[in-house]
Scaffold this active site. Structure first.
Site, PDB file in Angstrom:
ATOM      1  CB  CYS B 110      -0.916   0.037   1.219  1.00  0.00           C
ATOM      2  SG  CYS B 110      -1.825   1.586   1.295  1.00  0.00           S
ATOM      3  CB  CYS B 113      -1.769   4.585   4.618  1.00  0.00           C
ATOM      4  SG  CYS B 113      -3.245   3.997   3.764  1.00  0.00           S
ATOM      5  CB  SER B 114      -0.342   0.357   6.522  1.00  0.00           C
ATOM      6  OG  SER B 114      -1.257   0.867   7.462  1.00  0.00           O
ATOM      7  CB  CYS B 115      -4.853  -0.281   2.362  1.00  0.00           C
ATOM      8  SG  CYS B 115      -5.371   1.434   2.447  1.00  0.00           S
TER       9      CYS B 115
END
Lengths: 112, 214
Positions: B110, B113-115
């Site tokens: 991602c 961000c950190s999906c």
């Protein structure tokens, strides 16, 4: 991943008031929050409390409305207060916790 | 350059977040009462962060390996096929499953961000959130894969999938050779979190190496 350790099989934690998520992920934004969660899970594993009790206490705390449970900090503060309502904590450690905290916060022994 | 520095342990406590102090004190008292074991608390946190979700994802992958009709449904509509097994996010994002083959290797990142597909993979590993992984998985994926120990032939096409709040990708790793006789549970044990992100291959059923097959 070692699966030979006797029991890493806690029951799934399901609460009606789910923890905050960012893009789907559960959010702990400070180490104390995950620690608190881990302590709760450890007590549940020993059947010192049940997830159902946590859930009821959490709902009660949310209804008090002191914290914005949409934020990680507010949510886990609610969780902390909910844990304080649980019988095991109330009967076993609550009064000592108050003492211990006042000692730590004041920075000197403060016995009554 | 050490100098005596014994003045501030209490100051440190004063500066600490009162909530952190409270949880620390709570833990100390619970430990003193024999109600919790701090190592068990560590293990449980790790379990919830690392193991619980990937088990769901591993079940999905093992099912796809053993049931061709399910595999077809999974690749056609990941969200629905994953929900068939009882997994899914309350947040309702779309799950897209991408399949590794002899010719294609998929990696998920991602970049924003950190999906991450939390319901099937649990909490994301810390490296997944690092700016370095997020940038390098896109700019030099083969090198990143090599650092994870995944060597791919130059002929293999590496595809990098950028997860978002709306679409989460899950890699369906190729089934390790020689595991066709295994049941769902044994197969699921071979499927690691990292193999479903695409940075590593699933475990082999051979304990050590391929050289000593019967």
């Amino acid at each position: 991943m070692t699966s030979n350790e006797s029991v890493v099989r806690p029951e799934p934690f399901v609460v009606d008031v789910p923890p905050p998520r960012a893009n789907g992920e559960i959010v702990f934004d400070a180490p104390w929050q995950s620690r608190l969660f881990g302590l709760t899970a450890a007590l549940a594993e020993r059947e010192a409390l049940s997830w159902a009790d946590v859930q009821s206490a959490l709902i009660a705390e949310v209804q008090v409305g002191d914290h914005d449970t949409g934020t990680p900090s507010g949510y886990w503060q609610c969780w902390l207060r909910a844990v304080g309502r649980l019988e095991v904590v109330e009967t076993e450690v609550w009064s000592d916790l108050v003492d211990e905290l006042s000692r730590r916060e004041v920075g000197h022994d403060h016995r009554h | 350059m050490s100098h005596d520095h014994d003045h501030d342990h209490d100051d440190h406590h004063h500066e600490q977040d009162p909530l952190a102090l409270r949880v620390e004190a709570l833990e100390q008292l619970l430990v003193e009462r024999g109600l919790v074991d701090p190592q068990r608390v560590d293990a449980l946190i790790q379990h919830y962060e690392e193991d619980l979700g990937p088990l769901n994802g591993a079940t999905v992958v093992a099912k796809a390996w053993t049931d061709p009709a399910y595999r077809a449904r999974l690749l056609a509509d990941g969200t629905a096929a994953i929900a068939e097994l009882g997994f899914g996010g309350a947040q309702g994002e779309m799950m897209v499953v991408v399949e590794n083959t002899d010719d294609v290797h998929n990696v998920v990142v991602c970049t924003l961000c950190s999906c991450y597909p939390w319901p099937v993979l649990g909490l994301p590993p810390s490296w997944y959130k690092s700016p370095e992984y997020r940038a390098r998985a896109v700019s030099e994926p083969r090198e990143v894969l090599r650092e994870f120990g995944t060597e791919l032939d130059e002929s293999v096409d590496v595809r990098v999938w950028d997860s978002s709040a709306e679409i989460r990708y899950l890699v369906l790793p190729a089934q390790p050779a020689g595991t066709e006789h295994l049941g769902m549970e044994e197969l699921a044990a071979l499927v690691t979190r990292d193999s479903m992100i695409g940075v590593r291959q699933p475990l082999s059923s051979e304990p050590e190496k391929a050289g000593s097959a019967a």
